[in-house]
Motif scaffolding. Structure first.
Motif, PDB file in Angstrom:
ATOM      1  N   MET A 232      -8.899  -0.231  -5.633  1.00 16.31           N
ATOM      2  CA  MET A 232      -7.699  -0.534  -4.835  1.00 16.31           C
ATOM      3  C   MET A 232      -6.896  -1.675  -5.452  1.00 16.31           C
ATOM      4  SD  MET A 232      -9.264  -2.669  -1.656  1.00 16.31           S
ATOM      5  CE  MET A 232      -9.711  -4.407  -1.870  1.00 16.31           C
ATOM      6  N   HIS A 233      -5.646  -1.795  -5.029  1.00 17.27           N
ATOM      7  CA  HIS A 233      -4.883  -2.968  -5.431  1.00 17.27           C
ATOM      8  C   HIS A 233      -4.740  -3.878  -4.211  1.00 17.27           C
ATOM      9  CE1 HIS A 233      -1.811   0.091  -4.430  1.00 17.27           C
ATOM     10  NE2 HIS A 233      -1.126  -0.907  -3.906  1.00 17.27           N
ATOM     11  N   SER A 234      -4.849  -5.142  -4.485  1.00 16.74           N
ATOM     12  CA  SER A 234      -4.765  -6.123  -3.409  1.00 16.74           C
ATOM     13  C   SER A 234      -4.065  -7.370  -3.941  1.00 16.74           C
ATOM     14  CB  SER A 234      -6.160  -6.459  -2.888  1.00 16.74           C
ATOM     15  OG  SER A 234      -6.917  -7.128  -3.868  1.00 16.74           O
TER      16      SER A 234
ATOM     17  N   VAL B  71      -6.710  -0.030   2.942  1.00 13.34           N
ATOM     18  CA  VAL B  71      -8.147  -0.287   2.826  1.00 13.34           C
ATOM     19  C   VAL B  71      -8.485  -1.451   3.755  1.00 13.34           C
ATOM     20  CG1 VAL B  71     -10.046  -0.852   1.281  1.00 13.34           C
ATOM     21  CG2 VAL B  71      -8.093   0.472   0.413  1.00 13.34           C
ATOM     22  N   LEU B  72      -9.425  -1.197   4.665  1.00 12.60           N
ATOM     23  CA  LEU B  72      -9.844  -2.211   5.622  1.00 12.60           C
ATOM     24  C   LEU B  72     -11.254  -2.684   5.308  1.00 12.60           C
ATOM     25  CD1 LEU B  72      -8.596  -0.604   8.984  1.00 12.60           C
ATOM     26  CD2 LEU B  72      -7.329  -1.974   7.327  1.00 12.60           C
TER      27      LEU B  72
ATOM     28  N   GLY C   1      -6.365  -4.217   1.132  1.00 15.65           N
ATOM     29  CA  GLY C   1      -5.817  -3.571  -0.052  1.00 15.65           C
ATOM     30  C   GLY C   1      -5.193  -2.234   0.276  1.00 15.65           C
ATOM     31  N   MET C   2      -4.657  -1.609  -0.761  1.00 13.80           N
ATOM     32  CA  MET C   2      -4.101  -0.257  -0.656  1.00 13.80           C
ATOM     33  C   MET C   2      -4.680   0.562  -1.802  1.00 13.80           C
ATOM     34  SD  MET C   2      -1.910   0.108   1.918  1.00 13.80           S
ATOM     35  CE  MET C   2      -0.729   1.381   1.521  1.00 13.80           C
TER      36      MET C   2
ATOM     37  N   ASP D 114      -3.895   4.443  -8.358  1.00 15.55           N
ATOM     38  CA  ASP D 114      -5.177   3.732  -8.451  1.00 15.55           C
ATOM     39  C   ASP D 114      -6.309   4.706  -8.721  1.00 15.55           C
ATOM     40  OD1 ASP D 114      -3.917   1.278  -7.751  1.00 15.55           O
ATOM     41  OD2 ASP D 114      -4.129   1.757  -5.611  1.00 15.55           O
ATOM     42  N   ILE D 115      -6.277   5.832  -8.025  1.00 18.43           N
ATOM     43  CA  ILE D 115      -7.329   6.836  -8.181  1.00 18.43           C
ATOM     44  C   ILE D 115      -7.282   7.440  -9.576  1.00 18.43           C
ATOM     45  CG2 ILE D 115      -8.064   9.135  -7.419  1.00 18.43           C
ATOM     46  CD1 ILE D 115      -7.354   8.185  -4.553  1.00 18.43           C
TER      47      ILE D 115
END
Length: 139
Positions: free
Chosen positions: A7-9, A102-103, A111-112, A117-118
């Protein structure tokens, strides 16, 4: 591979009352296409660049007066940091979505996870299948 590694954060989110014009400026500044929307410390939806175009601009609404909540796609589909990329791919395929908030274990946005990203984290065949699945033409 765990989602937290792909993920990116950090991930940005906006309050439900945020004017869409401000959301669009954030998207342009950060070069992103979606921002989660929150209310009372909970995520309630997501505003995408497509939402802004189809629900605000195309209808002639004023972006300075239209709120994120009025423009957003209601409900939120998300994944958790401890899940695997494969879990996320399955969820994105099933729900026909291109981005997942993303939790963490406390249900905090950390993040997302996007198609991009994948594509950097899994074999090309898997990312290609996902891209094909979420890019199907609408009837």
């Amino acid at each position: 591979m765990e989602i937290s590694k792909a993920m990116h954060s950090p991930a940005r989110w906006v309050e439900a009352e945020t004017p869409v014009g401000e959301v669009a400026k954030m998207m342009a500044l950060e070069d992103i296409g979606a921002i989660p929307v929150g209310h009372d410390d909970r995520l309630i939806g997501m505003v995408t660049d497509r939402d802004i175009v189809s629900r605000v601009i195309a209808k002639g609404l004023d972006p300075a007066k239209t709120t994120a909540e009025q423009a957003m796609t209601k409900g939120i589909v998300y994944c958790s940091t401890h899940e695997t990329i494969e879990d996320a791919v399955h969820l994105m395929d099933q729900k026909q979505i291109r981005r997942l908030p993303v939790l963490d274990d406390k249900k905090r946005l950390v993040g997302m996870l996007s198609l991009g990203d994948i594509s950097h984290a899994v074999p090309r065949s898997m990312s290609g299948e996902l891209l094909h699945a979420v890019s199907a033409h609408h009837a």
